[in-house]
Write a protein that holds these residues in place. Structure first.
Motif, PDB file in Angstrom:
ATOM      1  N   GLN A  77       0.970   5.055 -12.041  1.00 37.66           N
ATOM      2  CA  GLN A  77       0.546   5.085 -10.646  1.00 37.66           C
ATOM      3  C   GLN A  77       1.608   5.807  -9.835  1.00 37.66           C
ATOM      4  O   GLN A  77       2.762   5.383  -9.792  1.00 37.66           O
ATOM      5  CB  GLN A  77       0.344   3.664 -10.141  1.00 37.66           C
ATOM      6  N   ILE A  96      -3.029   7.348 -11.856  1.00 45.42           N
ATOM      7  CA  ILE A  96      -3.648   6.849 -10.627  1.00 45.42           C
ATOM      8  C   ILE A  96      -2.846   7.469  -9.485  1.00 45.42           C
ATOM      9  O   ILE A  96      -1.660   7.205  -9.333  1.00 45.42           O
ATOM     10  CB  ILE A  96      -3.608   5.314 -10.553  1.00 45.42           C
ATOM     11  N   CYS A 121      -6.758  13.026 -12.179  1.00 47.64           N
ATOM     12  CA  CYS A 121      -6.424  11.602 -12.229  1.00 47.64           C
ATOM     13  C   CYS A 121      -7.651  10.781 -12.587  1.00 47.64           C
ATOM     14  O   CYS A 121      -8.781  11.205 -12.359  1.00 47.64           O
ATOM     15  CB  CYS A 121      -5.836  11.131 -10.897  1.00 47.64           C
ATOM     16  N   ALA A 123      -8.198   7.803 -11.282  1.00 46.14           N
ATOM     17  CA  ALA A 123      -8.604   7.144 -10.043  1.00 46.14           C
ATOM     18  C   ALA A 123      -7.629   7.511  -8.941  1.00 46.14           C
ATOM     19  O   ALA A 123      -6.492   7.914  -9.203  1.00 46.14           O
ATOM     20  CB  ALA A 123      -8.653   5.624 -10.212  1.00 46.14           C
TER      21      ALA A 123
END
Length: 204
Positions: A77, A96, A121, A123
């Motif tokens: 992330q 992410i 990506c 998300a």
């Protein structure tokens, strides 16, 4: 619906969330965070179901890759304004990508960047504030309902039992919980997590 609990610092919280059915567990690798954690400890955590997600702020591709390997991470992330190229280099299936809606003058400009990053990506995470994270403020449900992004996007920032009932109808495909389900930074409140899960999924 994806549910993530971020800022994990204790094995008992990892085990509780994994057993409860949380999808993603967040481990923060940012020295300025009160929830900063060592890769060596993260490597010892072996959830049976949940995916281990590393949270990175200003690290580059090489450092992120090294920490990911040392920690045995599943997902990455990115909170540091990472570029399209960096996301692509780290692996679109693992990334992410964080964006901050309050940096954008209009919802249309935010949506344009969401669509720009979508191919690199798995998300997109929409976070409150303008940088970093873990500050406990939340976004407007009304504004978020205007987003019509076909790519999966998650919501973060001050989420907990007190506001999830409204936020669950924003269209987000995932929710990232942290300060809103804690007693102290890095110390998770198991009852708040259980209540949040019930609100989002209707499970006791």
């Amino acid at each position: 619906m994806i549910i993530k609990v971020c800022g994990m610092t204790r094995s008992e919280d990892v085990e509780f969330c994994d057993a409860l059915g949380i999808d993603l567990l967040g481990f923060i690798f940012h020295p300025e965070s009160p929830r900063n954690i060592a890769p060596e400890w993260v490597a010892t955590q072996k959830p049976g179901r949940a995916l281990k997600t590393g949270v990175f702020v200003r690290q580059g591709v090489e450092e992120i890759s090294a920490i990911a390997k040392a920690s045995d991470l599943d997902l990455l992330q990115l909170h540091g304004g990472h570029t399209l190229e960096q996301c692509r280099d780290l692996g679109p299936e693992r990334v992410i990508k964080t964006l901050w809606p309050q940096r954008y003058a209009t919802t249309e400009l935010l949506l344009a960047d969401m669509l720009l990053f979508a191919p690199v990506c798995r998300a997109i995470l929409l976070d409150s504030g303008t940088s970093g994270g873990g500050h406990g403020t939340s976004l407007s449900a009304t504004d978020l309902q205007r987003l019509k992004c076909p790519h999966p996007w998650y919501l973060a920032g001050g989420l907990g039992p007190h506001n999830l009932t409204a936020m669950k109808f924003t269209g987000a495909s995932g929710f990232d919980l942290n300060s809103g389900v804690e007693n102290l930074p890095g110390i998770k409140d198991h009852e708040k997590i259980r209540t949040a899960l019930h609100i989002l999924r209707g499970k006791p």
